[in-house]
Scaffold this motif. Sequence first.
Motif, mmCIF file in Angstrom:
data_model
loop_
_atom_site.group_PDB
_atom_site.id
_atom_site.type_symbol
_atom_site.label_atom_id
_atom_site.label_comp_id
_atom_site.label_asym_id
_atom_site.label_seq_id
_atom_site.Cartn_x
_atom_site.Cartn_y
_atom_site.Cartn_z
ATOM 1 N N UNK A 1 -8.945 -30.459 37.618
ATOM 2 C CA UNK A 1 -9.083 -30.870 36.222
ATOM 3 C C UNK A 1 -8.977 -29.642 35.334
ATOM 4 N N UNK A 2 -8.460 -29.837 34.146
ATOM 5 C CA UNK A 2 -8.301 -28.759 33.184
ATOM 6 C C UNK A 2 -8.962 -29.178 31.876
ATOM 7 N N UNK A 3 -9.402 -28.199 31.099
ATOM 8 C CA UNK A 3 -10.070 -28.452 29.826
ATOM 9 C C UNK A 3 -9.156 -28.006 28.697
ATOM 10 N N UNK A 4 -8.994 -28.863 27.702
ATOM 11 C CA UNK A 4 -8.234 -28.525 26.503
ATOM 12 C C UNK A 4 -9.202 -28.013 25.452
ATOM 13 N N UNK A 5 -8.904 -26.853 24.874
ATOM 14 C CA UNK A 5 -9.721 -26.268 23.815
ATOM 15 C C UNK A 5 -8.862 -26.223 22.562
ATOM 16 N N UNK A 6 -9.160 -27.100 21.606
ATOM 17 C CA UNK A 6 -8.375 -27.189 20.384
ATOM 18 C C UNK A 6 -9.069 -26.555 19.203
ATOM 19 N N UNK A 7 -8.331 -26.360 18.113
ATOM 20 C CA UNK A 7 -8.799 -25.741 16.878
ATOM 21 C C UNK A 7 -9.277 -24.308 17.141
ATOM 22 N N UNK A 8 -8.592 -23.649 18.041
ATOM 23 C CA UNK A 8 -8.935 -22.282 18.430
ATOM 24 C C UNK A 8 -8.437 -21.310 17.360
ATOM 25 N N UNK A 9 -9.274 -20.343 16.960
ATOM 26 C CA UNK A 9 -8.794 -19.343 15.985
ATOM 27 C C UNK A 9 -7.602 -18.580 16.551
ATOM 28 N N UNK A 10 -6.647 -18.263 15.724
ATOM 29 C CA UNK A 10 -5.432 -17.589 16.181
ATOM 30 C C UNK A 10 -5.709 -16.168 16.671
ATOM 31 N N UNK A 11 -6.795 -15.577 16.222
ATOM 32 C CA UNK A 11 -7.117 -14.212 16.667
ATOM 33 C C UNK A 11 -7.911 -14.183 17.967
ATOM 34 N N UNK A 12 -8.304 -15.345 18.482
ATOM 35 C CA UNK A 12 -9.060 -15.404 19.742
ATOM 36 C C UNK A 12 -8.172 -14.979 20.910
ATOM 37 N N UNK A 13 -8.752 -14.260 21.850
ATOM 38 C CA UNK A 13 -8.048 -13.781 23.041
ATOM 39 C C UNK A 13 -8.539 -14.544 24.266
ATOM 40 N N UNK A 14 -7.839 -14.389 25.388
ATOM 41 C CA UNK A 14 -8.237 -15.036 26.641
ATOM 42 C C UNK A 14 -9.662 -14.672 27.021
ATOM 43 N N UNK A 23 -20.980 -19.086 30.961
ATOM 44 C CA UNK A 23 -22.340 -19.541 31.285
ATOM 45 C C UNK A 23 -22.406 -20.865 32.061
ATOM 46 N N UNK A 24 -21.318 -21.614 32.091
ATOM 47 C CA UNK A 24 -21.325 -22.918 32.754
ATOM 48 C C UNK A 24 -20.752 -22.866 34.169
ATOM 49 N N UNK A 25 -20.199 -21.732 34.564
ATOM 50 C CA UNK A 25 -19.636 -21.582 35.895
ATOM 51 C C UNK A 25 -18.478 -20.602 35.886
ATOM 52 N N UNK A 26 -17.903 -20.373 37.055
ATOM 53 C CA UNK A 26 -16.810 -19.417 37.180
ATOM 54 C C UNK A 26 -15.513 -20.000 36.614
ATOM 55 N N UNK A 27 -14.852 -19.222 35.759
ATOM 56 C CA UNK A 27 -13.594 -19.629 35.153
ATOM 57 C C UNK A 27 -12.458 -19.222 36.093
ATOM 58 N N UNK A 28 -11.707 -20.203 36.586
ATOM 59 C CA UNK A 28 -10.609 -19.933 37.512
ATOM 60 C C UNK A 28 -9.350 -19.488 36.766
ATOM 61 N N UNK A 29 -9.088 -20.083 35.585
ATOM 62 C CA UNK A 29 -7.875 -19.772 34.838
ATOM 63 C C UNK A 29 -8.103 -20.071 33.368
ATOM 64 N N UNK A 47 -8.400 -24.269 29.939
ATOM 65 C CA UNK A 47 -9.341 -23.561 30.797
ATOM 66 C C UNK A 47 -9.549 -24.377 32.064
ATOM 67 N N UNK A 48 -9.492 -23.709 33.199
ATOM 68 C CA UNK A 48 -9.798 -24.352 34.480
ATOM 69 C C UNK A 48 -10.987 -23.641 35.084
ATOM 70 N N UNK A 49 -11.932 -24.437 35.564
ATOM 71 C CA UNK A 49 -13.123 -23.880 36.198
ATOM 72 C C UNK A 49 -13.104 -24.231 37.679
#
Length: 167
Positions: A1-14, A23-29, A47-49
Amino acid sequence: MSIFVGNLPFRAEQEDVAELFAPFGEVANCALPLERDTGRKRGFAFVEMVDDAAELKAIDALQGVELMGRPLRINKAEPRSAGGGGGGAPRRNEGGYGGGSYSGAGGGGGYGAGRGAYGGGAERGSAPERGSGAKGWEDRSYGSGAPAGDSFDAGRTRRRRSGSSEA
């Protein structure tokens, strides 16, 4: 499963997005897609966890949380669909915004939703419902089949089709 993160600021980095989910678990991708033409970020991320339970917990906890002054829209990512969509300029005799095809499958909505030469949904190879009567000219009138001599005829205009070199 993958998570969609919308309305992200354009200056945000990976790193910013991965740090938000850590804080919710290990981020795979973590991927921030870029625009093909400009190379700039598109304002969303995937985001994939490692653990599905951690993903569900993160979706519930981070919905509406602000990142760099913008409230995030977070939900389960939907897989890409194979059809429809009006990406780019429509091909001849196809619908505009909604895609479309000669067979009537897909698309619908927006300008040009009726497929076929005159919006009648004509199948490939069949003649249009009505023609202008002049080769190389396009009938620009609106309405269908008004009787000759009607006041409707006074407002009709004809325009040279683009790409036609015939007289």
